[in-house]
Each structure stands twice: as C-alpha cells, then as structure tokens.
Design an enzyme around this catalytic site. Structure first.
Site, PDB file in Angstrom:
ATOM      1  N   ASP A  90      82.662  20.922 -19.216  1.00 17.83           N
ATOM      2  CA  ASP A  90      83.728  19.947 -19.376  1.00 17.83           C
ATOM      3  C   ASP A  90      84.363  20.223 -20.739  1.00 17.83           C
ATOM      4  OD1 ASP A  90      85.412  17.842 -19.057  1.00 17.83           O
ATOM      5  OD2 ASP A  90      83.855  16.328 -18.760  1.00 17.83           O
ATOM      6  N   GLY A  93      87.686  16.403 -23.491  1.00 18.20           N
ATOM      7  CA  GLY A  93      88.811  15.463 -23.612  1.00 18.20           C
ATOM      8  C   GLY A  93      88.340  14.024 -23.493  1.00 18.20           C
ATOM      9  N   PHE A  94      87.521  13.782 -22.507  1.00 16.56           N
ATOM     10  CA  PHE A  94      86.989  12.422 -22.304  1.00 16.56           C
ATOM     11  C   PHE A  94      86.277  11.915 -23.554  1.00 16.56           C
ATOM     12  CE2 PHE A  94      83.929   9.254 -21.254  1.00 16.56           C
ATOM     13  CZ  PHE A  94      84.374   8.590 -20.126  1.00 16.56           C
ATOM     14  N   ASP A 174      92.358  17.812 -21.775  1.00 15.35           N
ATOM     15  CA  ASP A 174      93.284  16.783 -21.301  1.00 15.35           C
ATOM     16  C   ASP A 174      93.226  15.591 -22.241  1.00 15.35           C
ATOM     17  OD1 ASP A 174      90.659  16.106 -20.622  1.00 15.35           O
ATOM     18  OD2 ASP A 174      91.278  14.884 -18.925  1.00 15.35           O
ATOM     19  N   GLN A 219      95.769  13.538 -14.401  1.00 12.41           N
ATOM     20  CA  GLN A 219      95.684  12.280 -15.158  1.00 12.41           C
ATOM     21  C   GLN A 219      96.634  11.247 -14.534  1.00 12.41           C
ATOM     22  OE1 GLN A 219      93.817  11.070 -17.564  1.00 12.41           O
ATOM     23  NE2 GLN A 219      92.528  12.871 -17.889  1.00 12.41           N
ATOM     24  N   GLY A 246      90.275  10.937 -16.248  1.00 16.52           N
ATOM     25  CA  GLY A 246      90.935   9.808 -16.886  1.00 16.52           C
ATOM     26  C   GLY A 246      90.502   8.475 -16.355  1.00 16.52           C
ATOM     27  N   CYS A 338      59.788  14.661  -2.910  1.00 14.10           N
ATOM     28  CA  CYS A 338      59.815  15.264  -4.250  1.00 14.10           C
ATOM     29  C   CYS A 338      58.398  15.390  -4.810  1.00 14.10           C
ATOM     30  CB  CYS A 338      60.693  14.439  -5.189  1.00 14.10           C
ATOM     31  SG  CYS A 338      59.886  13.006  -5.919  1.00 14.10           S
ATOM     32  N   CYS A 341      56.901  11.918  -5.672  1.00 10.43           N
ATOM     33  CA  CYS A 341      56.487  11.106  -4.518  1.00 10.43           C
ATOM     34  C   CYS A 341      55.317  11.737  -3.771  1.00 10.43           C
ATOM     35  CB  CYS A 341      57.659  10.882  -3.579  1.00 10.43           C
ATOM     36  SG  CYS A 341      58.878   9.746  -4.279  1.00 10.43           S
TER      37      CYS A 341
HETATM   38 ZN   LIG Z   1      60.620  11.166  -4.751  1.00  8.67          ZN
END
Ligand SMILES: [Zn+2]
Length: 399
Positions: A90, A93-94, A174, A219, A246, A338, A341
């Site tokens: 990125d 700008g933000f 931006d 924007q 934006g 995962c 888990c």
């Molecule tokens: Zn999980």
C-alpha cells in the site's frame, strides 16, 4: 508475468485467478495485513499452513522504518520477510492523510463504525498545535510518528520507494479524505489524486520492470458523482488493477452504495481491490458487489484481544477470556480444521489469555486467519457453482 482470468461469475460476484511472478492468487481473496513486513504474531510458515495467498505491507511504515534502501540491500521485501508468495505494498496515502484528517476534525477518515480506523489512526492523534501533514500540488509533507523527522512523498517518489521494496503489486499515492470533508474539498482532493495517478503511471512506465503491477486508486468520498467521475478517470488510465480507497462513508450501507456506484464502471478484465474492510459480515457483501481482493485487519487485531471467529456464535465471534469458557472442552469452532482447533480446547486458550502467555496470541491469530481463508474457499466454490445466495443465507446475510 501477470495475468487475470475470470473463471466464473454469479451476478456481479467473480471467481478468478490472478497470476503474479510469485505465484497465483485464487480470487476473491483475502489479503493478510502485514504492515510492518510481518503478519502480527505468526510466521510465514504458519501463513503457508493457513493457506494465506497474499500479504499487503505498507510503504509508508516501511519507509519510516527500516527504510527502502535497507530492504533493497537485504534482497527486497520477499527475501527480507522470507515470504515467497505474492506481496502487495500500500502506498501509505491512507496513513499520511489520517494524520491530517485526525488533526483537522478530531477523527480519522472513516467513521468509527469501521473498526480498523482506531487501529490505523492511533499514532496520529497527539502533538497538538503542530501541522502534521501539508499537501500541495506536487506532493505531501508529513512528520514521522516515530521521531518527528520531516518527510515528503510525491507520486514519483512513492513509485521509487515501492520499486525498491519489490512487491508484486504496488499502489499509487492518493489523497484520502475524511467523511467530514465537504463536497468542495473532496472534489479538489480527488482531482489532485487523478493528476498524481497520471504522474505515478508515467514514472512506473519510465522505469519498466515487468515483475511489478501498478494499481490505481479510485477516490471521491461518499459522493456519487465524484465516485463515478473518479472511477471513469482512473479506469481510463489503463492500470493493471484498481483499488477503491478513501472514505467509504459513515455506515456499512454507504460503503455498499459506494461499491455499487463504482464497481460497474471498472473494466471487467482487471482485478479490483477494496482497501481495508472491517468485519467478517462485510465479506460476502463486498464479494457480491464484484470485489476480487480485500485487506482486513479484523482477524489479526481481534485475535490479539482474544476475540475469535466461530460460525455458530453471535456476529461470528466469541470472546475467549469470558468466564463461560472456563471449562469448555470444545475447540473454538467445531467445523474448523486449523492447527489451534485440532489441538486445543477453549478452556486452554482462555487460560493462556488470562495468564498473558504470548502463545495465546499466535494460536488465536492462526485460528482467525484460517477461519477466514476457509470462508473464502467456500465463497470461491459457491461462485463457481452459482450458489452464492445459498451460502449467504447460511452465513445469515441480510441482502
Ligand atoms: Zn480453528
């Protein structure tokens, strides 16, 4: 080295494949947020096992620390952070303009209903009386939040910095506006952003390197005519992809409206990225409106505070430190496969959070990222099988 193929469509929703020099991204895809060249609390090995496809880092933060020259010297961002998959940067700008808007209005650029706001903007609220950001036609001056040192970004300079980092997909500089900026200012900032976009693209083409793709940023705040004008202008420049940035308004409904004004005017054959969305509930809604990529701090930020995604829970989340999980032998989410888990109970994770063990944050982040990647896999399959509405019902979608 780049290509984007649409594989299936259902309404405005698209399933596609974005090929980068560091591998393909199946879209729609979540983009993990790794602002400081790391996804907080997890390793790249964890990310590979989770199935993360792409990471977005931040040129502004990495410019301030450790600097683009050091990262270039260390072999570029991929090697520096040991991530061999697709990477984005990125422009910052933000972050720069959050500093200015926060100063001017006492708030950030997105209404507080968007939870990432607090996280992203928090560095910029102090130092009373000192102008933190000054924009002119050529670029923007800002002060480092780390040491108060002065810096200047221009569209050309940001391309130069992002070239040194070497991410696959890079974004133009931006000017972001606050939802509290009026129409007149939002228009002036948008027009300046357009002139900057042209300059960024010229600089990008002047320094050809086909290992990088450049995305333009639309924007225009929450004003319909400005969003449409901005989309048409940016789309006409022939970027490799398009980001929507934006102020996305003061509510989720306004954000969806902004997408409905914008996305249909973007070229079909290029990827679209929504910069920074807030919640898991937003994901299906933005995908339905034609977004291919989005970054979101929710899984990592919420994980650090013990808020964990669970399909059956209210708003898809449980707060693991709560007393009700004290002796709960179940995994966080019964359907999740995962690492966390598969191995640990809610009772154990609650214990780790209460004991303030660092492993709590890693295990929580692994789960939240995996949960989200798993949802994205279901969304991609649903689009291919034309049953996105069905999946939306399953996830309690209101639209
Ligand atoms: Zn999980």
């Amino acid at each position: 080295m780049f290509s984007f193929d649409l594989l299936a469509k259902e309404g405005e929703a698209r399933a596609g494949k974005l090929v980068t020099p560091h591998g393909p991204i199946q879209t729609p895809s979540f983009v993990a947020v790794g602002t400081q060249a790391t996804v907080k609390a997890v390793s790249v090995e964890d990310l590979r096992k989770i199935g993360s496809q792409v990471i977005i880092t931040n040129a502004y933060h990495l410019h301030l620390q450790p600097g683009e020259d050091l990262i270039e010297m260390m072999g570029g961002l991929h090697r520096f952070m040991a991530w061999e998959g697709p990477l984005m940067t990125d422009s910052g700008g933000f972050q720069i303009f959050s500093q200015g808007a926060g100063k001017e209005h006492g708030v950030g650029k997105i209404a507080p209903i968007f939870p990432e706001e607090k996280d992203r903007g928090r560095h910029f609220s102090s130092k009373k009386g000192k102008p933190l950001v000054r924009v002119d036609e050529d670029g923007v001056d800002f002060i480092s939040y780390l040491d108060g040192s002065p810096h200047r970004f221009t569209p050309e300079r940001v391309i130069e910095i992002e070239r040194k980092f070497g991410a696959d997909i890079i974004l133009v500089l931006d000017e972001c506006t606050s939802p509290l900026h009026d129409y007149h200012y939002t228009r002036a900032a948008m027009e300046r952003t357009h002139r900057w976009a042209v300059r960024a693209l010229e600089e990008f083409r002047r320094t050809p390197d086909n290992s990088q793709a450049l995305f333009g940023i639309v924007q225009g705040g929450a004003y319909r005519d400005l969003r449409q004008e901005s989309t048409r202008f940016i789309a006409d420049q022939g970027f490799d992809g398009y980001a929507i940035g934006g102020s996305l308004g003061r509510s989720k409904e306004q954000m969806y409206e902004v997408l409905e004004w914008t996305v249909p005017l973007l070229p079909q054959d290029k990827p679209r990225h929504l910069l920074g969305i807030g919640d898991i509930e937003d994901i299906l809604e933005v995908v339905k409106r034609g977004i291919d990529l989005f970054d979101c701090v929710a899984p990592t930020r919420m994980g650090r505070t013990g808020t964990l995604f669970s399909k059956e829970a209210e708003r898809f989340r449980i707060h693991i430190p709560n007393a009700q999980f004290k002796d709960d032998p179940r995994p966080i989410d019964e359907g999740c496969n995962c690492y966390t888990c598969c191995n640990y109970s809610r009772a154990y994770l609650r214990h780790l959070f209460l004991a303030k063990e660092p492993s709590a944050i890693r295990l929580a982040t692994i789960h939240n990222l995996y949960f989200l990647e798993s949802l994205m896999g279901q969304i991609r399959a649903a689009i291919r099988e034309k049953r996105l509405a069905e999946l939306g019902m399953e996830w309690g979608s209101v639209v």
